[in-house]
Motif scaffolding. Structure first.
Motif, short mmCIF file in Angstrom:
data_model
loop_
_atom_site.label_atom_id
_atom_site.label_comp_id
_atom_site.label_asym_id
_atom_site.label_seq_id
_atom_site.Cartn_x
_atom_site.Cartn_y
_atom_site.Cartn_z
N LEU A 30 -19.60 -7.10 8.88
CA LEU A 30 -18.31 -8.24 8.96
C LEU A 30 -17.18 -7.46 8.47
CD1 LEU A 30 -20.60 -10.71 6.41
CD2 LEU A 30 -20.27 -10.68 8.70
N SER A 31 -16.00 -8.20 8.88
CA SER A 31 -14.78 -7.60 8.53
C SER A 31 -14.41 -8.69 7.28
CB SER A 31 -13.99 -7.64 9.53
OG SER A 31 -12.58 -7.10 9.12
N VAL A 32 -14.85 -8.21 6.31
CA VAL A 32 -14.41 -9.25 5.05
C VAL A 32 -12.81 -9.19 4.66
CG1 VAL A 32 -15.01 -9.68 2.67
CG2 VAL A 32 -16.75 -8.90 3.92
N GLY A 33 -12.44 -10.69 4.60
CA GLY A 33 -10.98 -10.62 4.14
C GLY A 33 -9.76 -10.78 5.29
N TYR B 80 -19.19 -3.32 15.81
CA TYR B 80 -18.81 -4.68 16.49
C TYR B 80 -18.62 -5.48 15.16
CZ TYR B 80 -20.33 -3.93 21.22
OH TYR B 80 -20.40 -3.62 22.62
N TRP B 81 -17.11 -5.67 15.17
CA TRP B 81 -16.77 -6.58 13.99
C TRP B 81 -16.82 -8.14 14.04
CZ3 TRP B 81 -15.50 -3.60 9.83
CH2 TRP B 81 -15.35 -2.37 10.28
N VAL B 82 -17.40 -8.53 12.97
CA VAL B 82 -17.50 -10.20 12.77
C VAL B 82 -16.51 -10.42 11.93
CG1 VAL B 82 -18.82 -12.08 12.10
CG2 VAL B 82 -20.01 -9.65 12.89
N ILE B 83 -15.49 -11.29 12.51
CA ILE B 83 -14.27 -12.16 11.92
C ILE B 83 -14.42 -13.56 11.73
CG2 ILE B 83 -11.71 -12.03 11.92
CD1 ILE B 83 -11.79 -9.38 13.40
N LYS B 84 -14.38 -14.06 10.74
CA LYS B 84 -14.54 -15.32 10.51
C LYS B 84 -15.67 -16.02 11.24
CE LYS B 84 -11.47 -17.49 8.94
NZ LYS B 84 -11.27 -17.91 7.40
N LYS C 295 -21.77 -15.50 14.38
CA LYS C 295 -22.92 -14.45 13.78
C LYS C 295 -22.91 -15.16 12.08
CE LYS C 295 -25.53 -10.73 13.37
NZ LYS C 295 -26.73 -10.85 13.89
N ARG C 296 -24.09 -15.19 11.56
CA ARG C 296 -24.11 -15.53 10.15
C ARG C 296 -23.59 -14.54 9.35
NH1 ARG C 296 -26.84 -20.63 9.23
NH2 ARG C 296 -27.84 -21.39 11.07
N PRO C 297 -23.28 -14.64 8.15
CA PRO C 297 -23.07 -13.82 7.23
C PRO C 297 -24.28 -13.14 7.00
CG PRO C 297 -22.30 -15.86 6.57
CD PRO C 297 -22.84 -16.15 7.73
N PHE C 298 -24.10 -11.56 6.53
CA PHE C 298 -25.01 -10.61 6.08
C PHE C 298 -24.22 -9.61 5.25
CE2 PHE C 298 -23.64 -9.55 10.17
CZ PHE C 298 -23.35 -8.13 10.21
N GLN C 299 -24.89 -8.82 4.53
CA GLN C 299 -24.52 -7.82 3.80
C GLN C 299 -24.58 -6.42 4.48
OE1 GLN C 299 -26.41 -8.05 -0.12
NE2 GLN C 299 -25.08 -9.27 -0.81
N GLY C 300 -23.60 -5.61 4.28
CA GLY C 300 -23.80 -4.15 4.81
C GLY C 300 -23.28 -4.11 6.15
N TRP C 301 -23.99 -3.44 6.98
CA TRP C 301 -24.15 -3.36 8.29
C TRP C 301 -25.37 -3.53 8.91
CZ3 TRP C 301 -26.93 0.57 9.93
CH2 TRP C 301 -27.22 1.78 9.08
N GLU D 10 -8.46 -12.24 8.65
CA GLU D 10 -8.60 -13.65 9.49
C GLU D 10 -8.61 -13.58 11.05
OE1 GLU D 10 -8.34 -16.41 7.76
OE2 GLU D 10 -8.57 -15.50 5.97
N SER D 11 -8.29 -12.51 11.58
CA SER D 11 -8.07 -12.29 12.98
C SER D 11 -8.26 -10.92 13.22
CB SER D 11 -6.70 -12.73 13.34
OG SER D 11 -5.80 -11.89 13.25
N VAL D 12 -8.39 -10.50 14.67
CA VAL D 12 -8.33 -9.18 15.27
C VAL D 12 -7.23 -8.41 14.99
CG1 VAL D 12 -8.15 -7.97 17.39
CG2 VAL D 12 -9.98 -9.85 17.24
N GLU D 13 -6.05 -9.14 14.96
CA GLU D 13 -4.74 -8.63 14.65
C GLU D 13 -4.56 -8.31 13.07
OE1 GLU D 13 -4.55 -10.78 18.39
OE2 GLU D 13 -4.99 -11.52 16.39
N ASP D 14 -5.36 -9.26 12.25
CA ASP D 14 -5.15 -8.63 10.84
C ASP D 14 -5.90 -7.48 10.61
OD1 ASP D 14 -4.80 -9.37 8.30
OD2 ASP D 14 -6.29 -10.68 8.08
N LEU D 15 -7.03 -7.31 11.29
CA LEU D 15 -8.01 -6.14 11.16
C LEU D 15 -7.23 -5.04 11.78
CD1 LEU D 15 -10.47 -4.41 10.60
CD2 LEU D 15 -11.42 -5.31 12.92
N ALA D 16 -6.59 -5.06 12.77
CA ALA D 16 -5.67 -3.87 13.49
C ALA D 16 -4.53 -3.48 12.28
CB ALA D 16 -5.07 -4.49 14.76
N ALA D 17 -3.74 -4.50 11.86
CA ALA D 17 -2.98 -4.04 10.90
C ALA D 17 -3.42 -3.54 9.47
CB ALA D 17 -2.12 -5.46 10.49
N TRP D 18 -4.56 -4.15 9.11
CA TRP D 18 -5.15 -3.54 8.06
C TRP D 18 -5.53 -1.85 8.36
CZ3 TRP D 18 -9.91 -1.01 7.12
CH2 TRP D 18 -10.01 -0.65 5.56
#
Length: 143
Positions: free
Chosen positions: A10-13, A57-61, A101-107, A15-23
């Motif tokens: 999960l990419s917690v926090g 693989y990143w889960v976003i929203k 993908k449902r939420p889960f902890q860790g990877w 909002e989008s692929v662009e947000d992950l790239a910026a982070w």
């Protein structure tokens, strides 16, 4: 590629692929080589398979939306003295078909046969559809 396994996280926090790239673009300042990493408490027991062509693989929203190739696993020690695993990632995100993908902890491990397929190169720069719409379209075979 035979004999490999992926990770899913999960990419917690974000909002989008662009947000992950910026982070990742700003977080690189923490690493001397500028290559993005994700630090986690658990070291993959199947490290050899992960390093044999695996991606994260990143889960976003609530939807898998992109992936990154895993380059290596580095041992890092936190300020608390605890050993952790830094998953070193190839810079750049590769958009995939959207998959819920449902939420889960860790990877978790992700079998290659269950991994969403990459969007074609000409679709990598497309404006992102809302994840729910992309997921619905993928489910009926349109994406």
């Amino acid at each position: 590629m035979a004999g490999h396994i992926h990770l899913i996280k999960l990419s917690v926090g974000t909002e989008s692929v662009e947000d992950l790239a910026a982070w990742q673009a700003t977080a690189h300042e923490r690493w001397a080589d500028g290559i993005p990493r994700h630090v986690t408490r658990m070291w993959p027991k199947r490290a050899a398979e992960v390093l044999n062509g695996g991606s994260i693989y990143w889960v976003i929203k609530g939807f898998v939306q992109c992936r990154q190739r895993i380059l290596r696993l580095d041992e890092v020690t936190g300020r608390d003295g605890i050993r952790r695993c830094a998953i070193v990632l190839k810079p750049g995100l590769i958009r995939t078909t959207s998959a819920p993908k449902r939420p889960f902890q860790g990877w978790r491990y992700l079998d290659p046969k269950d991994a969403p397929v990459d969007l074609s190169p000409d679709r990598q720069k497309d404006d992102a559809l809302p994840p729910e719409l992309a997921g619905a379209l993928a489910e009926i075979g349109v994406l």
